[in-house]
Design an enzyme around this catalytic site. Sequence first.
Site, short mmCIF file in Angstrom:
data_model
loop_
_atom_site.label_atom_id
_atom_site.label_comp_id
_atom_site.label_asym_id
_atom_site.label_seq_id
_atom_site.Cartn_x
_atom_site.Cartn_y
_atom_site.Cartn_z
N HIS A 168 0.87 -1.18 0.00
CA HIS A 168 0.00 0.00 0.00
C HIS A 168 0.91 1.23 0.00
O HIS A 168 1.95 1.22 0.66
CB HIS A 168 -0.85 0.06 1.28
N CYS A 264 -2.29 3.09 9.00
CA CYS A 264 -3.32 2.14 8.53
C CYS A 264 -4.51 2.09 9.48
O CYS A 264 -5.62 1.78 9.07
CB CYS A 264 -2.75 0.72 8.46
N1 ARG Z 1 -3.98 -6.90 6.56
C1 ARG Z 1 -4.36 -5.69 5.92
C2 ARG Z 1 -4.29 -5.88 4.41
O1 ARG Z 1 -3.40 -6.52 3.96
C3 ARG Z 1 -3.45 -4.57 6.33
C4 ARG Z 1 -3.90 -3.25 5.80
C5 ARG Z 1 -2.96 -2.14 6.12
N2 ARG Z 1 -3.52 -0.91 5.78
C6 ARG Z 1 -2.88 0.07 5.15
N3 ARG Z 1 -3.47 1.18 4.94
N4 ARG Z 1 -1.66 -0.09 4.68
O2 ARG Z 1 -5.13 -5.40 3.71
#
Ligand code: ARG
Length: 703
Positions: A168, A264
């Site tokens: 991300h 996150c």
């Molecule tokens: N386990 C979640 C996923 O893989 C983690 C999300 C993390 N969020 C972020 N904004 N980077 O989607």
Amino acid sequence: MVSQIRFLMCAPDHYDVDYVINPWMEGNIHKSSRDRAVEQWNKLYNVIKNHAIVDLVTPQKGWPDMVFSANAGLVLGENVVLSRFLHKERQGEEPYFQQWFENNSFKVYTLPKDLPFEGAGDALLDREGRWLWAGYGFRSELDSHPYLAKWLDIEVISLRLMDERFYHLDTCFCPLANGYLLYYPGAFDSYSNRVIEMRVTPEKRIAIAEADAVNFACNAVNIESIVIMNKASDSLKSRLAEVGFQAIETPLTEFLKAGGAAKCLTLRVTEPVREEVHATTQVESRIIRLEGHLLDAGLINRALDLIVDMGGSFQVLKFNLGEQRQSTSAAEVRVSAPSHEVMEEIISQLIDLGAVDLPQDERDAKLEPVLQAGVAPDDFYVSTIYPTEVRVNGQWLKVENQRMDGAIAISSTANGLVARCKILRDLEIGEQVVVDVQGIRTIRKTESREQRNAQEFSFMSSGVSSERRVELVVEQVAWELRKIRDAGGKVVVTAGPVVIHTGGGEHLSRLIREGYVQGLLGGNAIAVHDIEQNMMGTSLGVDMKRGVAVRGGHRHHLKVINAIRRFGSITKAVDAGVITSGVMYECVKNDVPFVLAGSIRDDGPLPDTQMNLILAQQEYAQIIQGAEMILMLSSMLHSIGVGNMTPAGVKMVCVDINPAVVTKLSDRGSIESVGVVTDVGLFLSLLIQQLDKLTSPYVANVG
Ligand code: ARG
């Protein structure tokens, strides 16, 4: 002091690592402690509450990643673009977040189905509100970016993520107040790094090292001058302090197990709109059509791979599968790229694979005039070895003199418009040159599987052989040579001096004498060493029979050069009876034209060596004209030179002991080139033996 800034969070009541959708989750299923997670989350919640207002969305059982509210959507002013999760494991969160936004009077935009976009996880507003940084490559699709621009009325800058640990954008990129940027450059491709560097001046860029990046230091919440994060090294903390930011660390190790941290776990829901900024995006899309043995020949994979490898993305709109082995397939693919520049690079490669526009999208090629002789317009289309056509005034013109690394020049002649590949230095004022990648197509033969298999050279399709395949290659080459000779065709040899040192001289001489060679290309050295061997029995002073250095032998080659200079040319020396055997002798005796291209290291040179390299290139090109096969024998320089001038369709056999040379030449992507990694003397001797075996002359099918 609490500002009017608001964040949305979701308590970790149902948080756990239940599945693996990013590399951090691997090996962590059910390994996080709920108690510790709750404690860590509460600490973060309290830190943020000290500086801003926190809203809460109700956690939902069965949706363990809902704690990561950054992925709810992307807010700007009253508007929110709801996330469309890539993985089904998170798609069930969407309605809950949507409900929350609607309850809080946001205007909710939803993307078309099958267009993934993961909200503020992948889209981060510049903290001055000037533009939106948007990531793609893992979770969000590039094609979502134009929607963000349109709905939020803001400029979108697309950045491509390359490292799956930073899947991300918010895991490796954090815009800070006053135009600062905290980021990990290693997570992006080089084009995106350039884009970042163009937007953010060096003083404002805080590039962090991998050690901080893997502690999620970029996954930070910035509220005015404070930056809240899981952990930061001392050097990062002091770097931040220097520019007026205070780092607050609050451990979030339980959430790292799911691939998330401070940022996150939060979504900023107050994002002020700057009235003067408006929608723009550099993202471009174009639909191309591919036809042929898309599956059999692996064409579709190659096309899709190269789109992604070069930073674009695609959507296959149609695929008509040819059901019989001999029937072709056709596909329509929508290609998207983060900018016109990247689109041009992708399309020019797709053109080589035979991609064309849909008939209704066909347009003329873009032309720009040559303003300075020998200089092309900046954005000129670089030609390739494939037969090419360009569209001018609605007509497709076949490009003449096809070669790679040239420009396509259009000139009007008595016979109408002519399109021609020209090397840059030959461009003339008044000619029009094709620029950009519009109105250009290459003509690819569609061979069926059977045809391809029957084709003599397809057995290794562009492969480089290993030693055990050498004999097989030799058989094929011998067969080809025989066929071409008997049909009155043309074979050109480029040869380096290694041919002589490895004892291949006598074999090459025989090939010439027996009519298998119609042109010889090389440098000064092959001729000097060949003549030295035949006049003095040594090659660079080494006795060719006994393999030992001859006393004073290193002077031999200079004596030879001197002798030939006295006669004025190799031909005159042959006529005078000074040279009585060897490669050059056979060329003269059998009227096989040769060109020796000079170089800076040449001794002498021989009177025949062309030291004007522009003329040498022209003379080479003349010899290559009409060749059906080129045998490249251990000369990297001359072979690569020749490869550049040769259009697709000419069979090339490159023999060299150095695999790098062979790979470079057989990498032309045309099925007609074959590489053989072996000793060239050995290769020639096997070739002669094989030709001897082919005693019954090949009878050409004359129709
Ligand atoms: N386990 C979640 C996923 O893989 C983690 C999300 C993390 N969020 C972020 N904004 N980077 O989607």
